[in-house]
Design an enzyme around this catalytic site. Sequence first.
Site, PDB file in Angstrom:
ATOM      1  N   HIS A   1       0.841  -1.190   0.000  1.00 27.15           N
ATOM      2  CA  HIS A   1       0.000   0.000   0.000  1.00 27.15           C
ATOM      3  C   HIS A   1       0.885   1.253   0.000  1.00 27.15           C
ATOM      4  O   HIS A   1       2.110   1.175   0.137  1.00 27.15           O
ATOM      5  CB  HIS A   1      -0.909  -0.001   1.223  1.00 27.15           C
ATOM      6  CG  HIS A   1      -1.971  -1.055   1.172  1.00 27.15           C
ATOM      7  ND1 HIS A   1      -2.962  -1.168   2.130  1.00 27.15           N
ATOM      8  CD2 HIS A   1      -2.214  -2.043   0.271  1.00 27.15           C
ATOM      9  CE1 HIS A   1      -3.752  -2.178   1.831  1.00 27.15           C
ATOM     10  NE2 HIS A   1      -3.316  -2.730   0.712  1.00 27.15           N
TER      11      HIS A   1
ATOM     12  N   GLU B   1       1.387   3.677   2.149  1.00 19.16           N
ATOM     13  CA  GLU B   1       2.176   3.963   3.343  1.00 19.16           C
ATOM     14  C   GLU B   1       3.456   3.122   3.362  1.00 19.16           C
ATOM     15  O   GLU B   1       4.539   3.635   3.681  1.00 19.16           O
ATOM     16  CB  GLU B   1       1.356   3.664   4.604  1.00 19.16           C
ATOM     17  CG  GLU B   1       0.094   4.510   4.738  1.00 19.16           C
ATOM     18  CD  GLU B   1      -1.139   3.859   4.133  1.00 19.16           C
ATOM     19  OE1 GLU B   1      -2.236   4.068   4.671  1.00 19.16           O
ATOM     20  OE2 GLU B   1      -1.008   3.149   3.112  1.00 19.16           O
TER      21      GLU B   1
ATOM     22  N   CYS C   1      -5.021   1.364   6.747  1.00 20.55           N
ATOM     23  CA  CYS C   1      -5.742   0.149   7.121  1.00 20.55           C
ATOM     24  C   CYS C   1      -5.156  -0.436   8.395  1.00 20.55           C
ATOM     25  O   CYS C   1      -3.974  -0.259   8.704  1.00 20.55           O
ATOM     26  CB  CYS C   1      -5.700  -0.872   5.992  1.00 20.55           C
ATOM     27  SG  CYS C   1      -4.063  -1.534   5.632  1.00 20.55           S
TER      28      CYS C   1
ATOM     29  N   ARG D   1     -10.642  12.710 -16.279  1.00 19.98           N
ATOM     30  CA  ARG D   1     -10.260  11.445 -16.920  1.00 19.98           C
ATOM     31  C   ARG D   1      -9.193  10.736 -16.102  1.00 19.98           C
ATOM     32  O   ARG D   1      -9.261   9.520 -15.884  1.00 19.98           O
ATOM     33  CB  ARG D   1      -9.725  11.709 -18.331  1.00 19.98           C
ATOM     34  CG  ARG D   1     -10.771  12.070 -19.364  1.00 19.98           C
ATOM     35  CD  ARG D   1     -10.121  12.232 -20.735  1.00 19.98           C
ATOM     36  NE  ARG D   1     -11.076  12.690 -21.738  1.00 19.98           N
ATOM     37  CZ  ARG D   1     -10.764  12.960 -22.999  1.00 19.98           C
ATOM     38  NH1 ARG D   1      -9.505  12.823 -23.400  1.00 19.98           N
ATOM     39  NH2 ARG D   1     -11.689  13.364 -23.849  1.00 19.98           N
TER      40      ARG D   1
ATOM     41  N   THR E   1     -20.815   9.464 -31.014  1.00 23.35           N
ATOM     42  CA  THR E   1     -19.724  10.372 -30.675  1.00 23.35           C
ATOM     43  C   THR E   1     -18.395   9.842 -31.183  1.00 23.35           C
ATOM     44  O   THR E   1     -17.557  10.599 -31.684  1.00 23.35           O
ATOM     45  CB  THR E   1     -19.660  10.569 -29.147  1.00 23.35           C
ATOM     46  OG1 THR E   1     -20.879  11.184 -28.708  1.00 23.35           O
ATOM     47  CG2 THR E   1     -18.486  11.444 -28.751  1.00 23.35           C
TER      48      THR E   1
END
Length: 435
Positions: A53, A55, A78, A238, A250
């Site tokens: 993660h 951290e 967590c 985005r 489109t």
Amino acid sequence: MPAEEITNYMRLALEQAFFSIGISRPNPAVGAVVVKDGIVVGKGRTQRPGSAHAEVMALRDAGELARGAAIFVTLEPCCHYGRTPPCTKAIIDAGIKEVYFAHADPNPVVRGNSRKVLEDAGIKVYEGVKACIAASVAECDDVAGSGCRVFGYASGAPVKNAPGGAPSEMEIEGRAVFAEIERFFEAYDYFVKNKRTFVEVKCAMTENRFMAGIGADGAKFPVKITGQGADCWNHELRAMSDAVLVGAGTLLADNPSLNVRFAAGNSPVKVLWAGHRVFTEKDVRGLKFFAAPGADENTAPTVLVYSLVEQPALKSVVSPVKDAPAGLEIVRLHAENFADAWSEMLDDMSRRGMHRLMVEPGATLAGLLFENNAPDGRPLWNRLDLWHSTNSLAESFLDADAKNSGIPCPELPQNVIAAESAMLGPDVLTVYYPQ
């Protein structure tokens, strides 16, 4: 960076988080920085599921310098064992003395429990807007410099030497960063609570409410509506999204690339809502949509096509196209109406762990989204970002002989709430939520 300017360690952590989007899912995209004596000594962002993660990555980057330092994290660390050990344990073992996190994790296993674990270990913990204000500094060894960032538009200009208890520069900056991070995790919060992909629709219209042009021959053509500020905002959205979707009309009229160019971050998965349109070989060739960076067999697809009909040309033509993505996947939908089919698509995206779907619709697809509800009665979208240009040049496609005309933006649903509004250059943004 000049000393009198304000920067923010939590903003640096947020910029790390942007580069975790598309990598960490279904886990949240999180960023972290380790700071010691006013110097950033470690940076990190969440890796692929089962890997470290944010951290842990930042602590590894800091090494021994983490002992006695502070760590700034965009999301509450967590505190439970999953695919990886808890980040609270890594923080304690590294000798961190202060933890600042901006956003509380909506996961009930984590929320509030992490703070207790850290404080029981003798670590000072700051959270939310207080943590973001405390993260503001007058100077920093490391400057973001990540290009166009406009999501902080609502914060206003810093107040210098403000009298009578007016907020300081640092407080204004901290509150602006906090608002950005809350916005960043809006889709993650929704995903955790509903096990469902968050749908954010972005539309733009001219002063007279036109979304595109149509020629005398009946062919649609794109219109440049918004200015640079809104364009930067669009690309940052985005970068903040797991996927970006356009409809068949489109795609054929605009030939968009749908990548990220004006902001820092990863390009999202490109999604085509093919509907009942059967693409021919002529349709496919030359479309930028299919010229994405490739993927190998061990990675997720970079292009998804959702179709209510078979697409033989896509299967046979796209693969030999030069630079075509190896990660193309065609998903055949089986619903009998638009609302059910859209819900079927979202079911699939939710299973893939996608938190935010950005939709850039034409007038037809926008109308279908506004007019229909899901089978359970809920709207088909969660947030609408509507740009209204005040620049009359955006309608220059309408000539004096009226050979060209405009395609109007569909009417908004009645039960919507305008939550906020802001102006960037000649363009006004209004944000709507379903009531």
